[in-house]
Structures are given as C-alpha cells and as structure tokens.
Scaffold this motif. Structure first.
Motif, PDB file in Angstrom:
ATOM      1  N   ASN A 500      32.959  -6.762 -25.321  1.00 38.72           N
ATOM      2  CA  ASN A 500      32.440  -8.040 -24.851  1.00 38.72           C
ATOM      3  C   ASN A 500      33.300  -8.557 -23.686  1.00 38.72           C
ATOM      4  OD1 ASN A 500      32.029 -10.925 -24.669  1.00 38.72           O
ATOM      5  ND2 ASN A 500      30.876 -10.725 -26.565  1.00 38.72           N
ATOM      6  N   VAL A 502      33.134 -11.222 -21.891  1.00 42.57           N
ATOM      7  CA  VAL A 502      33.491 -12.638 -21.952  1.00 42.57           C
ATOM      8  C   VAL A 502      34.710 -12.824 -22.842  1.00 42.57           C
ATOM      9  CG1 VAL A 502      32.712 -14.884 -22.762  1.00 42.57           C
ATOM     10  CG2 VAL A 502      31.118 -13.391 -21.543  1.00 42.57           C
ATOM     11  N   VAL A 503      34.666 -12.189 -23.998  1.00 42.11           N
ATOM     12  CA  VAL A 503      35.775 -12.302 -24.933  1.00 42.11           C
ATOM     13  C   VAL A 503      37.032 -11.657 -24.346  1.00 42.11           C
ATOM     14  CG1 VAL A 503      36.597 -11.551 -27.194  1.00 42.11           C
ATOM     15  CG2 VAL A 503      34.264 -12.440 -26.944  1.00 42.11           C
ATOM     16  N   LYS A 506      38.671 -13.970 -21.903  1.00 37.36           N
ATOM     17  CA  LYS A 506      39.293 -15.135 -22.551  1.00 37.36           C
ATOM     18  C   LYS A 506      40.621 -14.741 -23.185  1.00 37.36           C
ATOM     19  CE  LYS A 506      35.107 -17.783 -23.586  1.00 37.36           C
ATOM     20  NZ  LYS A 506      34.123 -18.157 -24.621  1.00 37.36           N
ATOM     21  N   ASN A 519      32.877 -17.501 -13.814  1.00 35.04           N
ATOM     22  CA  ASN A 519      32.141 -18.380 -14.710  1.00 35.04           C
ATOM     23  C   ASN A 519      31.137 -17.582 -15.520  1.00 35.04           C
ATOM     24  OD1 ASN A 519      32.762 -20.253 -12.105  1.00 35.04           O
ATOM     25  ND2 ASN A 519      32.821 -21.395 -14.017  1.00 35.04           N
ATOM     26  N   GLN A 525      19.067 -21.335 -14.248  1.00 34.29           N
ATOM     27  CA  GLN A 525      19.024 -22.487 -13.359  1.00 34.29           C
ATOM     28  C   GLN A 525      20.425 -23.046 -13.146  1.00 34.29           C
ATOM     29  OE1 GLN A 525      16.411 -23.413 -11.477  1.00 34.29           O
ATOM     30  NE2 GLN A 525      18.064 -24.592 -10.533  1.00 34.29           N
ATOM     31  N   LYS A 526      21.150 -23.126 -14.239  1.00 35.19           N
ATOM     32  CA  LYS A 526      22.500 -23.663 -14.161  1.00 35.19           C
ATOM     33  C   LYS A 526      23.369 -22.769 -13.272  1.00 35.19           C
ATOM     34  CE  LYS A 526      26.251 -25.279 -17.001  1.00 35.19           C
ATOM     35  NZ  LYS A 526      26.835 -25.348 -18.338  1.00 35.19           N
ATOM     36  N   ASP A 529      22.531 -23.529  -9.801  1.00 34.48           N
ATOM     37  CA  ASP A 529      23.040 -24.841  -9.375  1.00 34.48           C
ATOM     38  C   ASP A 529      24.495 -24.758  -8.940  1.00 34.48           C
ATOM     39  OD1 ASP A 529      20.600 -25.964  -9.916  1.00 34.48           O
ATOM     40  OD2 ASP A 529      21.167 -26.773 -11.862  1.00 34.48           O
ATOM     41  N   PHE A 530      25.204 -23.775  -9.499  1.00 29.08           N
ATOM     42  CA  PHE A 530      26.624 -23.688  -9.201  1.00 29.08           C
ATOM     43  C   PHE A 530      26.914 -22.808  -7.972  1.00 29.08           C
ATOM     44  CE2 PHE A 530      27.303 -25.815 -13.175  1.00 29.08           C
ATOM     45  CZ  PHE A 530      28.525 -26.442 -13.010  1.00 29.08           C
ATOM     46  N   LYS A 544      26.568  -9.818 -18.988  1.00 28.89           N
ATOM     47  CA  LYS A 544      27.754  -9.790 -19.846  1.00 28.89           C
ATOM     48  C   LYS A 544      28.059  -8.384 -20.345  1.00 28.89           C
ATOM     49  CE  LYS A 544      27.484 -11.280 -24.020  1.00 28.89           C
ATOM     50  NZ  LYS A 544      27.172 -12.239 -25.094  1.00 28.89           N
ATOM     51  N   ASN A 576      21.326 -12.044 -21.752  1.00 26.61           N
ATOM     52  CA  ASN A 576      21.084 -13.489 -21.740  1.00 26.61           C
ATOM     53  C   ASN A 576      22.333 -14.286 -21.387  1.00 26.61           C
ATOM     54  OD1 ASN A 576      22.419 -13.082 -24.087  1.00 26.61           O
ATOM     55  ND2 ASN A 576      20.662 -13.507 -25.423  1.00 26.61           N
ATOM     56  N   THR A 577      23.400 -13.552 -21.086  1.00 21.35           N
ATOM     57  CA  THR A 577      24.595 -14.211 -20.551  1.00 21.35           C
ATOM     58  C   THR A 577      25.033 -13.423 -19.319  1.00 21.35           C
ATOM     59  OG1 THR A 577      25.291 -14.822 -22.779  1.00 21.35           O
ATOM     60  CG2 THR A 577      26.956 -14.951 -21.046  1.00 21.35           C
TER      61      THR A 577
ATOM     62  N   LYS B   6      22.533 -32.389  -8.904  1.00 16.38           N
ATOM     63  CA  LYS B   6      21.392 -32.630  -9.775  1.00 16.38           C
ATOM     64  C   LYS B   6      21.868 -33.360 -11.032  1.00 16.38           C
ATOM     65  CE  LYS B   6      18.579 -29.270 -10.542  1.00 16.38           C
ATOM     66  NZ  LYS B   6      18.097 -27.929 -10.874  1.00 16.38           N
ATOM     67  N   MET B   9      23.305 -31.492 -13.915  1.00 21.07           N
ATOM     68  CA  MET B   9      24.680 -31.045 -13.842  1.00 21.07           C
ATOM     69  C   MET B   9      25.634 -32.194 -14.088  1.00 21.07           C
ATOM     70  SD  MET B   9      24.268 -28.646 -10.567  1.00 21.07           S
ATOM     71  CE  MET B   9      25.926 -27.992 -10.653  1.00 21.07           C
ATOM     72  N   LEU B 153      32.987 -28.258  -8.069  1.00 21.60           N
ATOM     73  CA  LEU B 153      31.781 -28.267  -7.250  1.00 21.60           C
ATOM     74  C   LEU B 153      31.682 -29.581  -6.477  1.00 21.60           C
ATOM     75  CD1 LEU B 153      29.474 -26.378  -6.709  1.00 21.60           C
ATOM     76  CD2 LEU B 153      28.220 -27.397  -8.597  1.00 21.60           C
ATOM     77  N   LEU B 463      33.983 -17.718 -29.670  1.00 17.58           N
ATOM     78  CA  LEU B 463      34.379 -16.946 -28.491  1.00 17.58           C
ATOM     79  C   LEU B 463      33.154 -16.524 -27.697  1.00 17.58           C
ATOM     80  CD1 LEU B 463      37.239 -14.434 -29.197  1.00 17.58           C
ATOM     81  CD2 LEU B 463      37.188 -16.371 -27.644  1.00 17.58           C
ATOM     82  N   ASP B 464      32.131 -16.098 -28.412  1.00 17.74           N
ATOM     83  CA  ASP B 464      30.869 -15.763 -27.756  1.00 17.74           C
ATOM     84  C   ASP B 464      29.755 -16.138 -28.712  1.00 17.74           C
ATOM     85  OD1 ASP B 464      28.616 -14.750 -26.580  1.00 17.74           O
ATOM     86  OD2 ASP B 464      29.599 -12.936 -25.854  1.00 17.74           O
ATOM     87  N   PHE B 469      30.427 -14.570 -32.398  1.00 20.92           N
ATOM     88  CA  PHE B 469      31.788 -14.033 -32.253  1.00 20.92           C
ATOM     89  C   PHE B 469      32.765 -15.195 -32.343  1.00 20.92           C
ATOM     90  CE2 PHE B 469      33.608 -10.065 -30.100  1.00 20.92           C
ATOM     91  CZ  PHE B 469      34.878 -10.290 -30.576  1.00 20.92           C
TER      92      PHE B 469
END
Lengths: 762, 762
Positions: A500, A502-503, A506, A519, A525-526, A529-530, A544, A576-577, B6, B9, B153, B463-464, B469
């Motif tokens: 993983n 992401v893990v 971290k 990130n 969408q988010k 936006d970034f 991911k 989905n991540t 937005k 955010m 941002l 964690l996830d 997780f």
C-alpha cells in the motif's frame, strides 16, 4: 491386459533417477580427495551422497511427474556437484571406470563419519566379496511407478469385483516387472553405453582370457560391458518367482537362505521391485541396467528413458504368460549377449533345449512386435522416442555404444575423450547456471533458491507449481516459500503495508525517511480542484496500487490544467484512491534488504551497445545477444535486445540506423526505458554506493517492520552522503526478484539465494 | 480575504470534539462512584478520562476529516461510556448540573492515582478559586483547523512574495480567531442549550438575587446559562491583542503577570488559540462555548457544528478590521445577552459610548449579512445547515433552548426529563451497538475491533480507510491491522497456504486431518479423461482459487460425462488449475481459532420465518426484519429477508405464497442457500459442538502454522465424536469476519473483537 485408456494417460507416471559418477583428477586418475565440502553432510543429504567409494558421487532425484523433469533434476544435481568440485577435478561421464590405482587398497571407501559407521562397514564387506574395482562401475537407476489415480481408473474400467484394488494394483506391478525382465535385453542392445574398458580395470576384473581384457579394450561389438561378464552383476544368475509379490519375496529370501546372496541389496538384477515400508505394498520398479551416456551432461537422455518406459508399458500390454524358469534363463542369455555382443552380427543365442538363433534376428523380431503393439495416439514426446528407436534399429551406427567407439580407438583415447566430454559439459553449464532443469516454468528466483537449497541438502518440494509455492525442509525444520521471497519471515500485515503506497509513505515519513511529497485523493473533483498545488512543478500522478505502471502519468514543469485533469481521470480508472507526487530526480536503485542488512544493490540501464569502431549497431546487438544470460520471455536473467520498430525509431531520434558504425567506446542506447524486459542491462552497485544510503534502506525496512524487501530509491549522487534532499524512497517491494542480483549483466553474483536460505535458518 | 476557492474546498477542515458528561444515579443525583473500571486507566486513556470531578467523564475524539465523523466518533465514545456504567448510573445529557449534594465537599475530585498527583492538586486549586459546583458545568469543545494543502493553495493563489507561508498561515488563523470571537454570540443565541438551572446549583453559584436563582429556574428567555452570568466563565472579561499571534500570547501573559488569571488554562473565553508544541505554530482553534444538546446521544449535532464552522469561515470572508478593545467589549456584552436573554424580545444591548439597540434586531442584521456573504455553491450538508439556521431565525421555538424549555416547566421536571432523554439514548444504542459511528463505511469487523480498542484506551488510527487498514498503539506497542483479522500474528507464507486450496489440502492430509478427497488438474483434457474416477459419485468441481463461488459445479451421483465435461470447462474459465472433490455431506460450521483456541463456532441457516398460527409469511418476514441487527447492503450483522421473486419462487416449490399463515412453530424457508447476504440466520454453536471437532480445528490451525483463522468444517453429527469419516475441513479462511460471532441471530456475543486485541497483546 485389455487397454481401454487413451495412450496419453497410459504414459502418465512418476519417475525418479539415481546416478553415480566417479570423481577424477584432470589426468583421468581416480580422485582420492574427500567428497566436496560444499555439498554438506553426505550422510543426511537427500540428493547428493556417495555410493561405494568416497570418490563415487551418487545423485538421487526425488519422484517427478515426468521423465523430462527427472532428467532435468538430475542435470541440476550434476551441475551442483560440478560447481562444488575442487582441485580441477572432473566427473567421469562413463559407466566403466577411469584410470584406477594399481593398488586396489588405495581406492577410498566412502567415509560417513561416526554416525555412518555401518554404511562404511558394509562397503568393507563388499570390497572383500566383489573387490573394490567392480564397485566403481557406475550407472543410472530409473524408478518408475504408476500414478494411483491411473491405477484406480484402470481398476474402475475393469469392473471386476473378484479382485480387490490392492490385488489388482499388485498384479499390474508384477506383470510389468516380469515382462520388463523378459524384454530388457532389447534396451541394453540398443541403448548400452559402455563398449570400452580401461586396462586398469579389465586386467584385474575380467576373467575371460581374451586379449582385450588385459590391455583394456574398445569393442566394436559390445553394447554394455557394465552389464556383461566383466560388469557388476551377480556371479550366478538366479531364478525368481514372479507369480505374486509374496512369492517373489519368498524366492528372494530362499536365495539368502541358500547363501547365494547375503541380502536383498545384493540382488543386482536389471530390475528390483521396491516396497513402501509404511504398508508393505509395492511402491515402484527400479530399472538398474542403464549406462551413463557420456554425451549428456545429465548422464542420460529423456528420449532414452522414454524408450525404457515404453518397453515397460509394452510388457503391460502383452498377453498374460508365466515368466517361468525357461523364460528367465532365456532373458539372462539375451541380456549377456546384448551386453557383450549386442552389436555383433554374428552373435547367436539359445537356451537349453532350444535351437540357436541369430541375436540380431531375435532383436528385429521383438522390435517388430513391440512397434506394432504400441498405441498409435502417444503424446508427441513418446512418438519422437519411437522415431529415435526406429533410427537405432535401422542404423546401428546411431546407437550410443557405436557413437562412443567411433569417437576413439585406443584405451588411452578412451580416457582423453571422456575427460573432454566432461569438460565440455562443465563449460556449457557455467554459462547457464541460473536454471533448475526440468523446472524452467518456475520463476528464475525460485529456480535459484531451489538449486541452492538442493546443494545444501535442504529438501525441496513443489506444493503448487503454478504459484512457485515450495516447501523447504531439513530435519524437523520446515518452511513454506512462495516466489522465493514470500516467506514466514514477514508478517501479513507488514506485507500489506508494503503493498500500500499510501501507508508506506505515511510510515516512512513518520520515521523521518524521505519519500516523495504529495497528496492523496479519493475524489476526482477534489484532486482537480487542487491543481494550484502542483502548477509549475514536475509531478507524478498515479493510482494508489499500481500494476505494471498502468494509470501513471508524469507531468513536466510546464504542466497545464488540462493535462493534469486528464492524468487524474486516467489514474482514477485504475483505483479509487490516487496519489499526486513530486517527480523525484536522480537515478533509481533497487536495494535488497534481508534481516536489516543490505545484500544487493542494482541499477538498470536502457538497452544499449558499446561501439568498437568496426561493427554496425546491428552486429553489436547480435554479439551482445549471444550472452547466455540473454533470452526471450523472462526465462533468463536478461532479455535479448530487439531490432524492432521501437529500437529503430529511438535510433532515428538520434540520427542513427542499425547499419551505422559507432566509434570505439561510444554508447548507443536502443531504448528510453530501462526495463530488463526490453533488453536493459542490470548493473550491480552493491559496493559502489555511499554507506549512508544503505543505512537508510535498513532504517526504512525497520520502520516498516519487514525482513525481506526490495526498496526502490532515487539517489542524486551515489558518492555524496545522504541528505534529506538528495534521495527519496519510491516504494518497498514485498516480492523482489533475487535472480537479478545473482546474475547481473555487470558485477558479482550476490548470492541472494544463499542469503535467503541463511535468513530462513537453513 | 478575497476568496478564489470553490466553496466545497473552503469547508474542508480537520475537526475534533471534546465533551463532558456527569455521571448521575437513577434519581438524578450526582454519582459518587469511581470512574468505570471497564474504561481502563484514565490517566493514559487517549479518548476517555475525567475532567474536574471523578464523576465528570470527559470524551475526546482524535482529529477527524469531517464534522460528521467527529460527531460519530463522539457518539461512539458516548456509547462506550454508557456500556461501561455500573449501578444503573446514567450520563447527564445537560450542560447545567443535575442534583448536586448540599455539602460541596462531597463532590469527588478526579483521582488520577499516584502518577497523576499533579492533576489532582490542580483540581483542588480550582475548587478553592471557583468552587466545585461551577467546575461541574459541562459542554462541548470543538477543535477546528484548516488543512495545510488548503492553506498552501490559498497562499499559492495569493501569489504574494512579501509574506512567507508561515506568516500567511498565522494571519488566517488570527483573523479566524478574532472574527469568531466577535461573532460567536450569534451562535450562542441560536444554538444555546442550557436555559434551565437546578436549585442545587443556582442557590450556591448564581450571585444575582432574582428569584429563579434560588429555586432553580426554567427560563423562557435565556439561551445558555452555562455561558451567562451563572456559568463557568472568567469573573472579569479581559481584552486580548489579536493583531498577531505573538502579541496575542503577550497580552495573555500580561493577564497572568497582573494575576487576573493564574495560567493560560484559566482563560475561559469562548475560543482558545492552540499551539503545536513541536514548532510553536498555531495548530488549531478551540471553540468552547457549545452546550450539550440533550436531544442528541452524542451531545451535539453535526448540523449545529456546521453552523459554528460557517460562522468561523464567514469571519475569514469579512474585510480586515482590527478587533480592538471596543469591539471586544461589544462582543462580551453581546455574548452575555445572548446567553442569559438570547430569546428575550425586550433585550437591549449597548457598550460605552454607543446607543442602545434591540438585541434581536442586532441578531437579525448579522444574520442577513452572514447569509448574504456565504458562498452559494456550498456542499449539500452545509446548505442544509443554512436552511436549518434560517428555520431557527424565523421560528425561535425551533431553537434548542426553546425545545428544552417546552419539554418541562419545573426544576423537578428538569431532572426527570433529562434522565428520560439519557435513558432513551441508551436504549437506542443497545440495539445497534455494532457500529462505530462516522465509520460506517468500514467493514463491521473493523468497526467492532476499533470500538473495543477505543474502549481499552488503545489508540486507533485509520491508515488507509478504503482498505480497512488501521494502526493500534498503546505506549511503545504498535500493531498494523487490515480488515480486523489480517495482522502481524500470521506470517505471509502461511496466509498464502490458506489462500491456496491445493496446498491447504496437502498440508491437512499430511497432518492426518480430513479434507475432501479429490484430484487436481492443470489440463482440461486430462481432467475429462479421468471421468471414470468420479462416475457415479457426488462431486464438486471447482477452480483452485474460488472467488464468490464462481466456476463451481456440484454434480450428483447420477452425473453424466457431458455434465462433468461442462463443469470442468467452466472451472477452467476461472483458473488454470481445478479440483475435483468428493461432495462432503453434513452441516457446515465456521470455527474461529485464535492462538490455538476455538473462540467461536457459527452455523448459518437459510432465510426463514417461524409461524405463530396467526400471521402470514409476509407479516412474519416484516416482523423479523424489524430486528436492528438486520439491514441492507452489509452494513449490519444480518440482512433483511426480501420478499422478491426468488423467495416467492422458493415458496411456490413448497406450495406456499407470502399470504399463507404457517402453523405455530412451523419453520418456513424462503431460500435454499444459507448466505447471510440473502437473509440467512447466523446461529452460535460455540458451546454445542462435541469437543473433538474443536480439537481438530486447533490441530488444523497448528498444521497450517496459523494464528487467526476461520475454518469451514462439515460435520455429520455435532454430538458424535469426530471420526475420520464424519467430518471434513473444506477450507481455512485467512480473513474471517468477526462480527458474525459478535452479533449472531441466536446466541451469545463471543467478543472476538476483544479476543483479537488480547492476541495482539493489548
């Protein structure tokens, strides 16, 4: 037996091989040195031990599902022994011995230490009864059993209720044994491989007073001296009762009672019936008459063994007929003739009360019946064996004994030629020593691990072949290993941490270790936006959990909102991540850590050739591709460089074609990507990287709580000490390949196979 | 601040909640008992401790990504505390205290033991300075921070090079803090929830001589006595410098120098600016004025907190203007009025030098500006909060204080009504205690494990989230857990053994444990050739690695070659290895083993209802579906029984319809399959199975070398001792659900959540 089964099923079997080879010095004299230390304790080693003499290496394969695999396993055992030899010793590739010492006493009996005292004493007994020289005659034992499900199916189809399955099963084995004993002379005549004897053997052992036995001989007529009158056999042939297994054992016991032999072990027949000690049932049949084939590194070819197997199956198809005393005497007579005069057109055979016949005619008659009776729908490998057999029948010069005697004509040349064969096998093996023969369908990493385990005397079992799932065991200890690096050393949750991204990030960051800044988004969408956060920066956008790089985009500093949004959408198609990360500069290194120690560091370079000012790029590619490390389809540590469109295009961007001749030392890249799969080079850097990076790799493994991992680290400058801004850990792989560190394009073999076994406690 | 972001955010944030509840006896008097033992050591517990009094439970959520989650976490903490209460105690759901003892000395100060001596001494100091009764006033603290990536941002968009990111960030926080202090009276007026005081508090604490303070009171005008003159506040309001964080701290320090307060902890303002001790930067803002909402089990609603959040964000959107002394005095005045007379149409406000204004007009003016200024494209949850706010403005009777005072009219009823609220919350909680609120997207097994961890004071971190997780930590100890049962207890290779049916069977059989007899095929033709072996037998044909039962066929004794071949082909569509196995009879049980001990046994029964001779099948289904354990979409331990086509069809095969009325105790099945997902029942058999099967389950886990596993065992007769022919192990699951053993349809909660934590050493 009426055969209702398809031929493809009939040839199903379980097969094992045993082989002896004498160790010789480079001049062809018997080696007096002890069994190679690298091969561990010969008393407990399941695969490699010694037979009668300390110099007589014995290799034993476990039971295999196919003949090809059994031969492959034996080949690998042979290579392992070869690699372990010291003092330029060689393995003598011929059944009949090399130059033996004049003083028989100096031939060393195998020493099994204090615990193996009994074994040594038995050998001393054999020395007295048979003489040491005879004990040095070597060969192949071929173990065959019929799979239970096949026997069950045959029993099912028989639909007889008079006979129990156990009785039916025994009947099959007894018939196979008796009829094989009846017919095996046919195999000796065609496949025998010991038509020459060195004087240092013949003058002491052969009782016949013909000239050749004193000076040694190279016989144009014999097929297998090993099985013949000078060979290793019971002085008096004896008659056994094949009518049932019980009576067979009784008849053998009677020989012992009458002191014809001292124990079952001294039954030197061409075939032994072997028993499962757990239930007293027949376990398998051991064919013992096969000579070493000096043309084969493994000592025997699969195609020859398939002929042996077919002769055995033919016996099952023959009509039921008692193998009586007369028939057995006939078989003995035929055996001796096949052995000593198997190629002699003049040889005549007869047994008491029967008229003399030409041996070659008898052989031709048998061949005709045999070929007629065999099923027509055999698998291709067996059809090839039949074709091969037909060739041997039609062209006697193609038989092994003929090919051997065609290679030399004096007893001195007998020694030289066999030494050359041995050297040739060894050289061939050295270039391709990453393979476990017969297991090439397994990943290279698993093949290497298995080979090292076998070398150490660790028992290896394939639990699930398609998954590269093996067990390793020695004594009480047992370990389960998948794909070489999925072991019991790492716990499941920590594997999932590595899996993983992401893990991983971290945890590394919490430990103060550099990983790419970035990130994580679960909403497209988010993420979009970034954009402001990554505008003007070189970034990587990835799902991911990446698989083979799918869904990954790299955007340069001049990225546009549009490109960014497209990359985000693409990444979300795979997970989905997604992660957006700064693009990390530097070169990527694979750092392999085992038990808090860096054991190998590798860097990959795109496919390339180095000019010599003479050859074209195409020629340089061809030459580089000759390296036995390069192959096709991930079967070798490196892949051949292609001369395809991609490479041509990449050359074109440099203003080059395949026909250009690069200057001396000029490096020409054929690809942009550094994947091994597209011809990239793997270069060992284990000793070339500043120690601070190794320390960080170990820290990272500790932070993640993992014992075996392949870290991918970006490093700006391998000589400069690590700083927070000059390296970054991309990921930790929980199933890193080991073969790339064992057989790199440049650099040392880091023996990760051995390191993994060490870590597992073997 | 010019907002270029937005709205979706802008409302991103990190949120934490703290809440105090007094423990009361069932008559509404303050409980004198010690903090519940089940909640562990309150000195080190990260989530549940005590505030001033031993009877004052304090619950603290970790930082959460959304308000909804923070409220959910608090709700779960509340439930955990409720479940731990003894002696029929209740949690007092009101900020203003319950019946307090006449003798203030008997109010117990929190006892933190020897190691927490300092904490106790500080509370003794507070008793002296403020009196114990005031310290019992309870409420909600709401911690808000702005995500760094959002601030980054905003900074990026600002494109200013004069200000560093750190300065910019501090500016945002200081502005938010100052403007919130300026406007928070608005929130108090609308959301205040303490309009009543019991006499046992008021007569000792309230200094005003109005009648209500002696007999207690239920005020139709007040909004929040807690924040008003009788509440828990600094005696003298003070002026702070909000122009920078540095000056803010200096102005606070000056108050201490001048002995206005003794430490920063005694700054009882409506908002505190909190600091990150690692870098001295502002970490978050703590809103402290929110009253407990007795209508909510969690003590506060997400919609109210969103209003608070919007008021804070509104402050960021306001034009920059100094929060000077005059403005601060005005804010104090408005705060007190909002608290004590927030619903009083007559209330007038003014500060020195300004003319009197109607408080309600001031409030309406602010509301108009506020609503106008807010962005239009807020996420739906925030739009709902605005609609809710509009309702409170237009219908004052909808305000929390109004709803409370509408519920009772005497101080005695004040006690009774609040006790009733508390009981109601508790009853609601008991039926659904399998959920971790705000984490319902996680698997139930993970929710249960987290809840038990939180109860024990084990720190839980996601964690996830999408992978379930988590990390669990306590002191130095840290464990990583995925999906509740993927832990560090099991090694990777042993997990892979369980995952692989071929390997599982081999290992079980080698250990003398029964597994279905069968064969393994990697070749479809070969599998088909072996039809003879399975002819006339009931068999299962399946791919080696089955997913959700895909590719599995069951053939009965009268199987045909055609059906068999079709089944073989189907299985090969899902894997390159298939198994043909005997069909095993008996009932299937899930046996859960942890560390060589059976901790739960479960049997599943197809969806069914039991007749009562009165109701139709449809009615019985509806009644059974009322069970709070039943829901839809795997969010509950059981699923509702559907009344769909499949069920109708299955009834039809029994000659029934939904409208039939089954006889008393008649069991009507609605489905053939026993899956929980189609309404099946889970029935605990942990104590009902012959111990020999448990012993076998433990042996199997040992043979496989696994610590956590859910074995599926077929058993003929659960009372009869295990024999080789009356049971069979189908598989070992490496990721077995725990919730089915905790909340079965019938039987005890086997607390596997606790057992897993025990096994992990927590």
């Amino acid at each position: 037996m009426k055969n209702t089964l398809k031929a493809s099923m009939l040839v199903e079997g379980n097969f094992g091989l045993e082989k002896e080879n004498l160790r010789v010095n480079s001049d062809g004299t018997l080696a007096f040195s002890p069994h190679p230390a690298a091969l561990g304790d010969k008393l407990t080693h399941p695969y490699i031990t010694t037979d009668f003499s300390e110099s007589q290496v014995e290799m034993i394969t476990p039971v295999q599902d196919t003949i090809e695999e059994a031969v492959g396993f034996l080949h690998t055992l042979h290579n392992i022994v070869e690699e372990s030899l010291e003092n330029e010793e060689l393995l003598w590739p011929q059944s009949m011995p090399p130059i033996l010492p004049i003083d028989e006493e100096t031939i060393p009996i195998a020493n099994f230490g204090e615990q193996g005292k009994e074994l040594e004493e038995y050998r001393q007994y054999l020395s007295k009864v048979y003489g040491k020289r005879k004990q040095l005659v070597s060969g192949i034992h071929f173990n065959i059993s019929f799979p239970e499900e096949l026997l069950a199916l045959l029993y099912q189809e028989k639909k007889s209720e008079e006979v129990s399955y156990e009785q039916f099963r025994e009947g099959i084995y007894m018939k196979a044994a008796a009829n094989y004993m009846k017919n095996h002379w046919f195999v000796i005549a065609l496949l025998g491989g010991s038509p020459a004897i060195h004087a240092s053997y013949s003058q002491y052992v052969c009782k016949s007073k013909t000239a050749h036995t004193e000076k040694g001989c190279v016989s144009p007529l014999a097929s297998s001296f090993r099985i013949g009158k000078c060979g290793y056999r019971n002085e008096r042939e004896f008659i056994l009762d094949y009518s049932s297994y019980e009576r067979y054992k009784e008849s053998l016991q009677e020989l012992i009672t009458h002191k014809v032999i001292n124990s079952e072990k001294e039954n030197y027949s061409a075939l032994r019936i072997k028993e499962n000690p757990n239930n007293g049932a027949i376990s398998h049949l051991e064919v013992r008459h096969i000579d070493l084939n000096p043309f084969e590194a493994s000592g025997v070819s699969a195609i020859d063994l398939r002929i042996v197997h077919l002769v055995m199956l033919y016996g099952l198809l023959e009509e039921d007929k008692e193998f009586n005393e007369q028939a057995q005497r006939r078989a003995h007579e035929y055996q001796l003739t096949a052995a000593d005069r198997g190629r002699d057109p003049q040889a005549m055979v007869s047994v008491a009360g029967e008229k003399e016949q030409s041996f070659q005619e008898v052989l031709a008659d048998f061949a005709e019946r045999f070929l007629k009776e065999l099923p027509q729908d055999l698998p291709i490998a067996y059809q090839e064996a039949i074709d091969h057999l037909k060739g041997l029948l039609e062209q006697p010069e193609q038989r092994l004994a003929s090919k051997i005697t065609a290679s030399f004509d004096t007893p001195e040349m007998f020694i030289q030629w066999h030494l050359e064969q041995s050297r040739k096998h060894r050289e061939e093996a050295e270039g391709k020593n990453y393979n476990f023969y017969g297991k090439k369908d397994l990943e290279l990493s698993t093949q290497l691990l298995m080979k090292e385990a076998v070398k150490r005397g660790v028992k290896v079992e394939l639990l699930d072949r398609s998954e590269n799932f093996i067990t390793l065991s020695k004594g009480e200890k047992k370990e389960y290993v998948v794909q070489a690096t999925k072991t019991s050393l790492d716990s499941y949750s920590h594997i999932l941490m590595m899996e993983n991204k992401v893990v991983t990030k971290k945890v590394l960051k919490a430990a103060g270790i550099q990983a790419p800044e970035g990130n994580e988004f679960t909403d497209a969408q988010k993420a979009k936006d970034f954009f402001g956060l990554v505008k003007g920066k070189a970034i990587v956008i990835k799902p991911k959990s990446t698989n083979f790089g799918l869904g990954i985009s790299i955007l340069k500093e001049n990225n546009s909102r549009e490109d960014y949004e497209k990359a985000v959408e693409m990444a979300f198609e795979h997970d989905n991540t997604i992660l957006t990360e700064e693009f990390v500069s530097g070169r990527e290194f694979r750092i392999f850590v085992i038990n808090d120690e860096v054991v190998g560091i590798l860097h990959r370079v795109p496919a390339n050739v180095v000019g010599d000012g003479e050859h074209t790029i195409a020629q340089l590619i061809d030459r580089k591709n000759e390296d036995p490390l390069r192959g096709k389809g991930y079967k070798t540590p490196l892949e051949k460089i292609a001369k395809g469109d991609a490479e041509a295009l990449f050359l074109k961007t440099q203003g080059l074609t395949f026909e250009d001749i690069p200057a001396k030392d000029q490096v020409i890249y054929l690809r942009e990507n550094s994947n091994i799969s597209t011809g990239g080079d793997s270069i060992d850097y284990t000793d070339d990287i500043h120690p601070s990076y190794k320390a960080i790799a170990v820290e990272a493994a500790k932070a993640m709580g993992v014992k075996i991992t392949g870290l991918d680290m970006m490093i700006d400058n391998i000589q400069a000490p690590a700083q927070p801004n000059n390296y970054s850990i991309i990921e930790l792989n929980f199933n890193p390949a080991i073969h790339i560190h064992c057989h790199p394009y440049q650099g040392k073999n880091r023996h990760l196979d051995a390191k993994i076994l060490d870590a597992l406690g073997f």
